[in-house]
Design an enzyme around this catalytic site. Structure first.
Site, PDB file in Angstrom:
ATOM      1  N   HIS A 233     -77.970 -20.525  43.107  1.00 28.90           N
ATOM      2  CA  HIS A 233     -77.489 -21.157  44.330  1.00 28.90           C
ATOM      3  C   HIS A 233     -77.500 -22.684  44.192  1.00 28.90           C
ATOM      4  O   HIS A 233     -77.453 -23.204  43.076  1.00 28.90           O
ATOM      5  CB  HIS A 233     -78.277 -20.646  45.539  1.00 28.90           C
ATOM      6  CG  HIS A 233     -78.371 -19.153  45.542  1.00 28.90           C
ATOM      7  ND1 HIS A 233     -77.297 -18.344  45.810  1.00 28.90           N
ATOM      8  CD2 HIS A 233     -79.415 -18.327  45.239  1.00 28.90           C
ATOM      9  CE1 HIS A 233     -77.674 -17.078  45.706  1.00 28.90           C
ATOM     10  NE2 HIS A 233     -78.945 -17.035  45.338  1.00 28.90           N
TER      11      HIS A 233
ATOM     12  N   HIS B 262     -83.641 -16.661  40.064  1.00 30.00           N
ATOM     13  CA  HIS B 262     -83.467 -16.327  41.476  1.00 30.00           C
ATOM     14  C   HIS B 262     -84.788 -15.869  42.085  1.00 30.00           C
ATOM     15  O   HIS B 262     -85.793 -15.698  41.393  1.00 30.00           O
ATOM     16  CB  HIS B 262     -82.443 -15.193  41.628  1.00 30.00           C
ATOM     17  CG  HIS B 262     -81.034 -15.604  41.360  1.00 30.00           C
ATOM     18  ND1 HIS B 262     -80.181 -16.017  42.343  1.00 30.00           N
ATOM     19  CD2 HIS B 262     -80.327 -15.666  40.203  1.00 30.00           C
ATOM     20  CE1 HIS B 262     -79.000 -16.321  41.818  1.00 30.00           C
ATOM     21  NE2 HIS B 262     -79.063 -16.118  40.510  1.00 30.00           N
TER      22      HIS B 262
ATOM     23  N   GLU C  14     -85.138 -12.032  39.297  1.00 38.19           N
ATOM     24  CA  GLU C  14     -85.582 -12.185  40.681  1.00 38.19           C
ATOM     25  C   GLU C  14     -87.104 -12.285  40.615  1.00 38.19           C
ATOM     26  O   GLU C  14     -87.791 -11.295  40.375  1.00 38.19           O
ATOM     27  CB  GLU C  14     -85.147 -10.992  41.525  1.00 38.19           C
ATOM     28  CG  GLU C  14     -83.643 -10.762  41.589  1.00 38.19           C
ATOM     29  CD  GLU C  14     -82.949 -11.664  42.603  1.00 38.19           C
ATOM     30  OE1 GLU C  14     -83.611 -12.532  43.196  1.00 38.19           O
ATOM     31  OE2 GLU C  14     -81.728 -11.490  42.784  1.00 38.19           O
TER      32      GLU C  14
ATOM     33  N   GLU D 288     -84.622 -20.545  48.529  1.00 35.58           N
ATOM     34  CA  GLU D 288     -84.481 -20.051  47.160  1.00 35.58           C
ATOM     35  C   GLU D 288     -83.917 -21.126  46.246  1.00 35.58           C
ATOM     36  O   GLU D 288     -84.348 -21.264  45.091  1.00 35.58           O
ATOM     37  CB  GLU D 288     -83.576 -18.824  47.153  1.00 35.58           C
ATOM     38  CG  GLU D 288     -83.360 -18.216  45.777  1.00 35.58           C
ATOM     39  CD  GLU D 288     -82.372 -17.071  45.784  1.00 35.58           C
ATOM     40  OE1 GLU D 288     -82.134 -16.505  44.690  1.00 35.58           O
ATOM     41  OE2 GLU D 288     -81.830 -16.727  46.855  1.00 35.58           O
TER      42      GLU D 288
END
Length: 252
Positions: free
Chosen positions: A42, A134, A216, A79
């Site tokens: 992101h 992430h 993740e 995040e």
């Protein structure tokens, strides 16, 4: 990695600044001659550009939005902030081992890059390994980390057959070292306890021509995981685990 409705970045209590990176591509060390691309998930500015990041891009098998805002903790630590800090720490570790480290972005863009460009950056760098960093946004009680591997897909610009095997090896190495260095358990909601999940819907994997995985690092919406994800000390452990997995994969 899950999109949330939150639009106001918060700060991580007690977070320290990421360590300064060493000289890029020093040419000395066990990873000399290796190129690693780190893809911080992101972008802290994405929430200001929802129209742009919602524009579809071609991921080979179909079209998908350019990017997403990412998730955040219940008290607003995003995040995107997490992924940048951990990525800086990974870079510092790998550069000390002699690797050339390339970022897909460093929070210096107005939004994105889009998922197709993120893949293209790794391809153009002829990276020996690419890791997209992430954190997840699942329900309370869903805990732990998992590594996402590319499925075998073919369509348009996507053809993952050559990278499925080495990407899995990269993911297995990272998963093993991440457990060892962080003490984080494998996800209790994805991967059936293996910490590995194979997906065909992520453009960053579908379009990659070089070994690539996503990690993740935990669930930002679980109170116990989020306490770790906001800890500067734990960020360093996470970075070490990811870097150690990359080094194991590259033979460093």
């Amino acid at each position: 990695m899950t999109v949330t409705a939150s639009s106001t970045p918060g700060g991580a209590p007690g977070s320290a600044s990421a360590p300064a990176a060493s000289k890029n591509g020093s040419g000395a060390g066990p990873l000399a001659g290796k190129t690693v691309v780190i893809d911080p998930g992101h972008n802290p500015n994405n929430f200001r550009h929802t129209q742009e990041i919602n524009e579809p891009v071609d991921i080979g098998t179909n079209k998908k939005e350019c990017d997403t805002t990412g998730t955040d903790t219940n008290d607003g630590y995003t995040e995107a902030e997490f992924t940048l800090d951990v990525s800086h720490r990974i870079r510092a570790i790998l550069e000390k081992q002699g690797a050339k480290v390339v970022f897909t972005h460093d929070g210096d863009r107005t939004f994105g890059p889009c998922v197709d460009e993120r893949a293209r950056i790794g391809n153009q760098a002829k990276a020996d390994a690419v890791v997209s960093v992430h954190a997840d946004g699942a329900d309370e009680g869903q805990r732990g980390f998992h590594v996402i591997l590319p499925a075998k897909v073919k369509g348009g610009a996507a053809d993952t057959a050559p990278i499925v095997g080495p990407s899995r090896e990269l993911g297995v190495r990272i998963a093993g070292k991440f457990v060892q260095d962080t003490g984080m358990n494998a996800s209790n909601y994805v991967g059936d306890g293996t910490a590995l999940d194979t997906r065909s819907d992520l453009g960053g994997l579908n379009l990659s021509k070089v070994p690539k995985v996503f990690i993740e690092c935990g669930n930002m919406r679980d109170s116990r995981d989020s306490a770790l994800l906001k800890s500067a000390e734990w960020h360093q452990k996470a970075a070490q685990g990811i870097a150690d997995g990359i080094m194991a994969f590259l033979g460093g």
